[in-house]
Write a protein that holds these residues in place. Structure first.
Motif, PDB file in Angstrom:
ATOM      1  N   LYS A 113       6.791  93.689  55.122  1.00 34.22           N
ATOM      2  CA  LYS A 113       5.376  93.452  54.810  1.00 34.22           C
ATOM      3  C   LYS A 113       5.127  92.024  54.308  1.00 34.22           C
ATOM      4  CE  LYS A 113       1.687  95.270  51.980  1.00 34.22           C
ATOM      5  NZ  LYS A 113       1.441  96.042  50.751  1.00 34.22           N
ATOM      6  N   LYS A 114       5.969  91.599  53.366  1.00 33.01           N
ATOM      7  CA  LYS A 114       5.776  90.260  52.789  1.00 33.01           C
ATOM      8  C   LYS A 114       6.000  89.173  53.831  1.00 33.01           C
ATOM      9  CE  LYS A 114       6.356  91.055  47.911  1.00 33.01           C
ATOM     10  NZ  LYS A 114       7.155  90.913  46.712  1.00 33.01           N
ATOM     11  N   VAL A 115       6.940  89.416  54.739  1.00 29.22           N
ATOM     12  CA  VAL A 115       7.218  88.426  55.791  1.00 29.22           C
ATOM     13  C   VAL A 115       6.014  88.338  56.729  1.00 29.22           C
ATOM     14  CG1 VAL A 115       8.817  87.751  57.620  1.00 29.22           C
ATOM     15  CG2 VAL A 115       9.688  88.949  55.636  1.00 29.22           C
ATOM     16  N   HIS A 116       5.434  89.522  57.069  1.00 40.42           N
ATOM     17  CA  HIS A 116       4.244  89.539  57.929  1.00 40.42           C
ATOM     18  C   HIS A 116       3.107  88.756  57.275  1.00 40.42           C
ATOM     19  CE1 HIS A 116       5.849  92.145  60.933  1.00 40.42           C
ATOM     20  NE2 HIS A 116       6.021  93.178  60.125  1.00 40.42           N
ATOM     21  N   ARG A 144       3.771  85.108  57.392  1.00 39.75           N
ATOM     22  CA  ARG A 144       3.574  84.543  58.733  1.00 39.75           C
ATOM     23  C   ARG A 144       2.081  84.401  59.049  1.00 39.75           C
ATOM     24  NH1 ARG A 144       5.363  86.868  63.370  1.00 39.75           N
ATOM     25  NH2 ARG A 144       5.749  84.843  64.289  1.00 39.75           N
ATOM     26  N   TRP A 199      11.613  84.410  65.091  1.00 38.73           N
ATOM     27  CA  TRP A 199      11.002  85.593  64.499  1.00 38.73           C
ATOM     28  C   TRP A 199      11.543  86.864  65.147  1.00 38.73           C
ATOM     29  CZ3 TRP A 199       9.393  88.427  60.933  1.00 38.73           C
ATOM     30  CH2 TRP A 199       8.610  89.555  61.162  1.00 38.73           C
ATOM     31  N   PHE A 229      15.050  87.419  64.049  1.00 36.44           N
ATOM     32  CA  PHE A 229      15.086  87.874  62.657  1.00 36.44           C
ATOM     33  C   PHE A 229      14.735  89.363  62.566  1.00 36.44           C
ATOM     34  CE2 PHE A 229      13.047  88.480  58.484  1.00 36.44           C
ATOM     35  CZ  PHE A 229      14.040  87.999  57.657  1.00 36.44           C
ATOM     36  N   GLN A 245      12.082  93.445  50.012  1.00 37.91           N
ATOM     37  CA  GLN A 245      10.952  92.693  50.584  1.00 37.91           C
ATOM     38  C   GLN A 245      11.036  91.220  50.191  1.00 37.91           C
ATOM     39  OE1 GLN A 245       7.289  94.598  49.418  1.00 37.91           O
ATOM     40  NE2 GLN A 245       7.297  95.945  51.194  1.00 37.91           N
ATOM     41  N   GLU A 246      11.308  91.009  48.921  1.00 38.62           N
ATOM     42  CA  GLU A 246      11.410  89.640  48.398  1.00 38.62           C
ATOM     43  C   GLU A 246      12.579  88.906  49.056  1.00 38.62           C
ATOM     44  OE1 GLU A 246       9.428  87.086  46.107  1.00 38.62           O
ATOM     45  OE2 GLU A 246       9.006  89.218  45.872  1.00 38.62           O
ATOM     46  N   LEU A 249      13.979  89.566  51.965  1.00 32.25           N
ATOM     47  CA  LEU A 249      13.726  89.310  53.390  1.00 32.25           C
ATOM     48  C   LEU A 249      12.780  88.128  53.569  1.00 32.25           C
ATOM     49  CD1 LEU A 249      13.526  92.952  54.772  1.00 32.25           C
ATOM     50  CD2 LEU A 249      15.242  91.255  55.341  1.00 32.25           C
ATOM     51  N   LEU A 250      11.822  88.000  52.670  1.00 34.44           N
ATOM     52  CA  LEU A 250      10.903  86.857  52.745  1.00 34.44           C
ATOM     53  C   LEU A 250      11.667  85.544  52.530  1.00 34.44           C
ATOM     54  CD1 LEU A 250       8.049  85.646  52.894  1.00 34.44           C
ATOM     55  CD2 LEU A 250       7.833  86.038  50.456  1.00 34.44           C
ATOM     56  N   TYR A 253      13.754  84.868  55.572  1.00 35.47           N
ATOM     57  CA  TYR A 253      12.951  84.393  56.713  1.00 35.47           C
ATOM     58  C   TYR A 253      12.595  82.917  56.542  1.00 35.47           C
ATOM     59  CZ  TYR A 253       9.226  83.789  60.056  1.00 35.47           C
ATOM     60  OH  TYR A 253       8.458  83.301  61.083  1.00 35.47           O
TER      61      TYR A 253
END
Lengths: 149, 198
Positions: A64-67, A70, B17, B20, B50-51, B53-54, B57
């Motif tokens: 979710k945070k990556v989406h 982006r 993307w 990933f 989540q943190e 993975l961000l 990325y």
């Protein structure tokens, strides 16, 4: 190998991180030592229990945070181009305004009109011209102002 | 690991993307399991993942194709966890001794998927999982992470030393001391289990 050394190496023994010789020595010791053998059994039980653990189900979108990041970045790039265009337009406008304020009478039609209104130098004023070869300083002839020597 | 290698090599660099996302799909379960065992709470684990993975990325351009994505992620997650842990330690949690500990309370409501057809098996598994998680949360976090990486994720000592950025001897010692502490904490439970089965 004594008990202290064996107990220190037991975890590595269970994880097969020891040399063949060390493994053989520990096996020999465990065969004859019940406290070390019991410790080995307990550590094996803990290792097996940890290995058998299952993860709970994932209930959220982990990306979710990556989406969001982006999407934010995409919007940012779109806005960046818009911002650049607006900046370019503002600079052009500023340039035009400045030139108009600095040179208010230098616009095309007005200049042409001025050219028409300028007094023409007639042969009457010819006499005012300095003779050729004279050393008199050059005085510009201004309209309406008599040239004196 | 082989799957991730082939993926990284076949994909063009422009499609970062997509690459990933594929890697995350492959490793989401072990990564989540690692985060869960580290934090001891479902919500904290999902937040941490989540943190992480961000962060991964954003620095994915630095990830070398052909290397293990999960090991790289373990490193990121562990560092993030340590940072959060230090922040939390600066703001100590105050609670009543009569109240159950928040992570233990959460553990009771955790849904563990049913891997067995027998309800008794499932209940036993749930109880064991809960007890081990409680014990894991009581040992120091540097021992905990070494034990999790070794016993739950199945990494070798060499790989653990790379993830944690410490020597092989330190890894060996942390795993051993972590297991000894777990043994002390879980002894009453195992004794009870043995008594029940007799």
């Amino acid at each position: 190998m004594n008990c202290h050394r064996v107990q220190k190496l037991l975890s590595s023994y269970l994880d097969q991180e020891l040399s063949a010789e060390e493994r053989r020595e520990i096996r020999r010791h465990l065969f004859g030592c019940s406290p070390c053998s019991r410790l080995c059994d307990e550590l094996t039980l803990i290792k097996d229990s940890l290995e058998s653990l299952e993860p709970p189900a994932i209930s959220r979108d982990i990306l979710k945070k990556v989406h969001l990041y982006r999407e934010g970045r995409l919007l940012q790039t779109t806005f960046l181009w818009g911002k650049r265009l607006a900046m370019a337009a503002a600079w052009i406008l500023l340039f035009l305004l400045t030139s108009f304020l600095l040179f208010p009478n230098s616009s095309g039609p007005e200049l042409a009109q001025k050219e028409e209104q300028r007094p023409d130098y007639s042969p009457l004023h010819e006499e005012a011209r300095p003779e050729e070869g004279s050393k008199l300083p050059f005085l510009p002839r201004l309209p309406g102002i008599p040239v004196s020597r | 690991m082989l799957r991730s290698e082939s993926l990284s090599l076949t994909r063009s660099p422009s499609d970062r993307w997509g690459d990933f996302e594929e890697q995350v799909k492959i490793y989401e379960k072990p990564l989540y399991h690692f985060a869960y065992r580290l934090t001891g709470d479902v919500n904290d684990a999902q937040d941490l993942l989540q943190e992480g993975l961000l962060k991964a990325y954003r620095s994915y351009h630095r990830f070398q194709p052909g290397t293990a994505f999960d090991r790289w992620m373990f490193q990121i997650l562990y560092r993030l966890f340590i940072d959060n842990y230090r922040k939390k330690r600066r703001r100590p949690f105050i609670s009543s001794l009569d109240e159950p500990h928040p992570h233990l309370e959460q553990a009771k409501t955790t849904d563990v998927p049913d891997y067995s057809n027998l309800p008794e098996d499932s209940a036993l598994r749930q109880e064991l999982g809960r007890t081990i998680q409680e014990a894991l949360m009581l040992i120091p976090e540097n021992f905990r992470v070494a034990v999790i990486l070794c016993d739950i994720q199945g990494l070798s000592y060499e790989e653990i030393s790379q993830v944690l950025g410490c020597s092989l001897g330190t890894v060996r010692s942390r795993i051993h001391r972590g297991r000894r502490l777990l043994r002390e904490l879980l002894q009453p439970y195992f004794r009870e289990e043995r008594r029940r089965t007799k």
